[in-house]
Design a protein around this motif. Structure first.
Motif, PDB file in Angstrom:
ATOM      1  N   PRO A   1       0.797  -1.225   0.000  1.00 61.26           N
ATOM      2  CA  PRO A   1       0.000   0.000   0.000  1.00 61.26           C
ATOM      3  C   PRO A   1       0.833   1.281   0.000  1.00 61.26           C
ATOM      4  CG  PRO A   1       0.078  -0.923   2.192  1.00 61.26           C
ATOM      5  CD  PRO A   1       0.779  -1.904   1.281  1.00 61.26           C
ATOM      6  N   GLY A   2       2.149   1.178   0.099  1.00 61.95           N
ATOM      7  CA  GLY A   2       3.009   2.364   0.179  1.00 61.95           C
ATOM      8  C   GLY A   2       3.111   3.123  -1.124  1.00 61.95           C
ATOM      9  N   ARG A   3       4.019   4.045  -1.136  1.00 60.66           N
ATOM     10  CA  ARG A   3       4.259   4.901  -2.295  1.00 60.66           C
ATOM     11  C   ARG A   3       4.677   4.078  -3.507  1.00 60.66           C
ATOM     12  NH1 ARG A   3       7.136  10.651  -2.121  1.00 60.66           N
ATOM     13  NH2 ARG A   3       6.539  11.170  -4.230  1.00 60.66           N
ATOM     14  N   LYS A   4       4.166   4.424  -4.663  1.00 64.20           N
ATOM     15  CA  LYS A   4       4.445   3.665  -5.881  1.00 64.20           C
ATOM     16  C   LYS A   4       5.318   4.481  -6.830  1.00 64.20           C
ATOM     17  CE  LYS A   4       1.428   0.281  -5.123  1.00 64.20           C
ATOM     18  NZ  LYS A   4       1.703  -0.333  -3.897  1.00 64.20           N
ATOM     19  N   LYS A   5       6.223   3.807  -7.491  1.00 63.10           N
ATOM     20  CA  LYS A   5       7.028   4.354  -8.583  1.00 63.10           C
ATOM     21  C   LYS A   5       6.809   3.439  -9.776  1.00 63.10           C
ATOM     22  CE  LYS A   5       9.096   7.703  -6.379  1.00 63.10           C
ATOM     23  NZ  LYS A   5       8.951   9.090  -6.717  1.00 63.10           N
ATOM     24  N   PRO A   6       7.125   3.886 -10.971  1.00 70.38           N
ATOM     25  CA  PRO A   6       6.911   3.025 -12.139  1.00 70.38           C
ATOM     26  C   PRO A   6       7.712   1.723 -12.048  1.00 70.38           C
ATOM     27  CG  PRO A   6       7.321   5.288 -12.819  1.00 70.38           C
ATOM     28  CD  PRO A   6       7.602   5.215 -11.346  1.00 70.38           C
ATOM     29  N   ILE A   7       7.044   0.617 -12.305  1.00 65.59           N
ATOM     30  CA  ILE A   7       7.700  -0.687 -12.309  1.00 65.59           C
ATOM     31  C   ILE A   7       8.733  -0.708 -13.427  1.00 65.59           C
ATOM     32  CG2 ILE A   7       7.298  -3.133 -12.817  1.00 65.59           C
ATOM     33  CD1 ILE A   7       4.590  -2.783 -11.349  1.00 65.59           C
TER      34      ILE A   7
END
Length: 121
Positions: free
Chosen positions: A55-61
């Motif tokens: 659920p944390g912060r997302k960056k591009p995979i």
């Protein structure tokens, strides 16, 4: 203030398969897991793997790119080649004074492993 450690967070599409790749193919050691978030290390280098269920912060995979200084780069390259690592840049001496190579994970995140050498004249 004294900084003493860091960990790069690598965002992946399949958390469990990625942890398997980093540990069984690249040779990282499992440290901790919290949901789809895990800490791994190899000697003094720490990375964190973040899955899509985190659920944390997302960056591009697939957007991570990090460089790791090692010794015995030739031996490590041979080991990863034998383990089936996705080698995106083969091992060579570089004009910037490193002997290095790059591997990708299944999502395209790139890790460069290198050893300092005398720069080419």
């Amino acid at each position: 203030m004294k900084a003493f450690s860091s960990a790069t967070v690598i965002h992946v599409s399949d958390f469990y398969s990625s942890v398997d790749y980093y540990t069984n193919v690249l040779g990282f050691t499992f440290d901790f897991e919290f949901g789809e978030y895990a800490g791994l290390f190899i000697d003094e280098v720490f990375i964190h793997i973040s899955g899509s269920g985190n659920p944390g912060r997302k960056k591009p995979i697939g957007s991570a790119h990090l460089c790791i200084d090692i010794d015995n780069v030739n031996d490590y390259y041979q080991r990863l080649s034998s383990n089936g690592a996705i080698i995106s840049v083969p091992l060579e001496d570089r004009v910037y004074g490193m002997r290095d190579f790059a591997v990708d994970d299944p999502d395209g995140n790139t890790l460069v492993f290198g050893q300092a050498i005398a720069p080419a004249n």
